[in-house]
Design a protein around this motif. Structure first.
Motif: not given
Length: 641
Positions: A570-580
């Motif tokens: 999580x950042x100030x404005x975004x959620x980052x997701x990989x696929x694992x």
């Protein structure tokens, strides 16, 4: 037994950037608000959050690789599924790397190797239950000393000078503490099944070490070494305290192990990361299950502190409070992730434990009182000979489970009537685990069944990836997977335990498809102020193995996701997701309020280590370890052009 190999001369880090640590910061003297990533999960609260916002929705699609570091050059053999997460402090990355778990310092802007340290452990390494690069390191500073702390595969706690990579001569025995000393070992066992993959936890000048054992699905014995948690002075290595996760006679909880089973039962380590509140002085221990994972007839009773969250005083090790999530765990649903701390917008100060069974258990972190009622509800007993069954289990009333719990015919894959019919046929050899806590059953049971079909599996729900918490909004983001398993037990002739996981019993499929409905992997956003789900989405596009299945020709199916758990940032404005692990090579940036995909970045491999972010010299970076099938893992760092 441990030697240092000095590769590069010492480098100098600006002393002005490191100040004396305070409770408001991390033990390193800095924090994510200074643009660093000084703890395994970002901060001691395990939130996986950074307030950096240079990379935002307008430009995230322009991310480019700043540098990349192949891991193949480290260790005696390549690692193809590395899961470590570096720390970043004042422009330097520190991390484990390679099959022998080397420690390296890297320039955070260029990737230049600054120093490298390796343990030479011989037979200790050969016998280690937890090999490989592990998950990372810890950092400690008192404003003068700066140290990197690691646990080797052979189970040594090591303190290295952060500037040189040399062992600290004032810590332990020339920088080393032998963690095999002082263990409560198992009776009548020649092996020593103990180690760790996680970094130690450091807070208030105390190092806390939790151990891990080999997977206990088919343990060689009902007895094993006990997974006690131990703490050491961060400056000297002096042993401060031991918390007995299996109580000794006369200690609180001993009577929950009937027939004196606490005397020989083992495991109940803390293999997951820990977290803590430096002002309260509490460290939170997510304790795993006891020996073994599928049968507990030789350890009757509720088995404290197995599968419990325990708050202990960081200075003394005295138990402050505890909550047991599973009584007498026979599902291998031990606590897999760091408890997450948050000060919510409504003023509540909470600790959250995400679990394999897909609950978020939420407590007041000072007192341990549940934030919302947790009900002890009746659960079914089984018929495995000699097993002891807990009559009730604790069910949170809020939030609702973030993934499917229990499996009925309504949960079976039903893209077409033919596929659903095939699913009904495929489950006939099994009992249906309609209750979340439907217990294991024996292979070749008198009723003709081969085991109990269960959901979630022993790998989650949630697992070691944990979750991400937004401290500004009180929103929790949980990655999970929807994968069924078969709880089937049989006698292992090579063990003195009566039953363990049966061999040769496979999870059924329907026309080549997973037996349960998608999504197979998901991300769920939960408002922890109200305890309500805000949104849920599949963690990935439909994989070719599903989309190209002949049974689905001409059928319009939803985006299914993949059978993995995403790494989140999580950042100030975004959620980052990989696929694992097992997913595809795509990093997604989401609008964290809605889950909408803002950008997709194709990477040279699948995200397998947790994503992290940092800022140096006015530039924000995002990095993670990625793994491509057939190629060694590599560390990849992104930034804007």
């Amino acid at each position: 037994m441990i030697k240092t190999r000095r590769l590069i001369s010492a480098f100098i880090v600006s002393a002005g950037a490191i100040t004396c640590a305070s409770p408001a910061l991390s033990q390193s003297g800095t924090d994510v608000y200074a643009g660093d990533w000084p703890d395994y999960n970002g901060n001691m609260a395990a939130q996986r959050y950074s307030p950096l916002d240079q990379i935002n929705a307008d430009n995230v699609g322009s991310l480019e690789i700043a540098w990349r570091l192949p891991t193949a050059m480290f260790g005696s053999q390549p690692e193809f599924n590395a899961t470590f997460t570096p720390l970043e402090i004042d422009g330097v990355l520190y991390t484990t790397i390679g099959a022998q778990r080397d420690i390296v310092a890297l320039d955070a802007v260029t990737g230049q190797l600054l120093w490298q340290w390796r343990a030479q452990e011989g037979e200790r390494f050969d016998a280690a239950p937890r090999k490989g690069s592990g998950r990372g390191v810890a950092f400690w500073s008192d404003g003068d000393k700066r140290r990197i702390l690691t646990i080797t595969p052979g189970f040594f706690l090591v303190s290295l000078d952060a500037d040189t990579g040399l062992p600290d001569p004032e810590f332990g025995n020339n920088g080393v503490i032998d963690m095999q000393e002082g263990l409560r070992v198992a009776p009548n066992r020649d092996d020593l099944d103990i180690g760790s993959s996680m970094p130690p936890f450091v807070m208030n000048d105390v190092i806390v070490v939790g151990p891990a054992m080999a997977v206990s699905m088919r343990p060689p014995s009902m007895a094993n070494v006990k997974g006690d948690v131990r703490a050491y002075d961060a400056s000297t290595g002096e042993h401060l305290w031991t918390f007995h996760t299996i109580p000794r006679p006369g200690e609180f909880g001993y009577d929950t192990w009937l027939n004196n089973s606490a005397d020989y039962t083992g495991n109940t380590g803390v293999w997951a990361p820990m977290s803590g509140d430096p002002e309260l002085g509490h460290v939170y221990l997510p304790v795993e299950a006891a020996t073994g994972d599928r049968y507990g007839g030789d350890r009757p009773g509720d088995n404290l502190f197995s599968s419990s969250l325990v708050a202990v005083d960081i200075k003394t090790g005295e138990r402050q409070w505890h909550q047991q999530m599973i009584h007498h765990d026979i599902w291998d649903w031990d606590n897999p992730a760091a408890p997450i701390l948050a000060d919510l917008p409504n003023g509540r100060e909470i600790v959250m434990q995400v679990t394999k069974q897909s609950f978020v258990y939420t407590y007041d972190r000072a007192t341990g009182e549940p934030v919302w009622p947790i009900e002890e509800l009746p659960v079914p007993a089984g018929d495995v000979p000699g097993e002891w069954y807990a009559p009730t289990q604790p069910f949170p009333t809020k939030p609702a489970g973030f993934d499917r719990q229990g499996i009925t015919e309504d949960d079976l894959v039903d893209f077409t009537p033919e596929i659903y019919a095939a699913a009904l046929e495929a489950i006939k050899p099994f009992r249906l685990g309609t209750n979340l806590y439907s217990p294991p059953s024996v292979k070749d049971a008198p009723d003709g069944t081969q085991g109990t079909l269960s959901l979630p599996s022993a790998t989650g729900g949630a697992n070691w990836e944990g979750a991400a918490m937004d401290p500004e909004t009180g929103m929790l983001y949980v990655p999970s997977r929807t994968v069924a398993t078969v709880l089937s037990v049989d006698k292992d002739q090579n063990s003195d335990i009566d039953f363990s996981m049966a061999l040769g019993v496979r999870v059924p499929r329907a026309m080549g498809l997973p037996i349960a409905k998608p999504p197979y992997g998901r991300i769920t956003a939960i408002d922890m102020v109200e305890g309500e789900h805000e949104w849920m989405m599949a963690n990935a596009d439909t994989p070719p193995a599903i989309a190209n299945n002949p049974a689905l020709e001409g059928v319009d199916i939803p985006r299914t996701g993949v059978e993995t758990r995403s790494g989140l940032l999580l950042t100030k404005t975004l959620l980052f997701s990989g696929e694992g692990t097992g997913g595809g090579p795509t990093l997604r940036a989401h609008d964290k309020q809605t889950g909408e995909i803002v950008a997709e970045i194709e990477m040279p491999g699948t995200q397998t280590g947790q994503p992290f972010t940092y800022e140096h010299d006015g530039k924000q970076y995002i990095g993670m370890v990625v793994s491509e099938r057939g190629n060694p893992s590599e560390l990849v760092i992104y930034t804007l052009p």
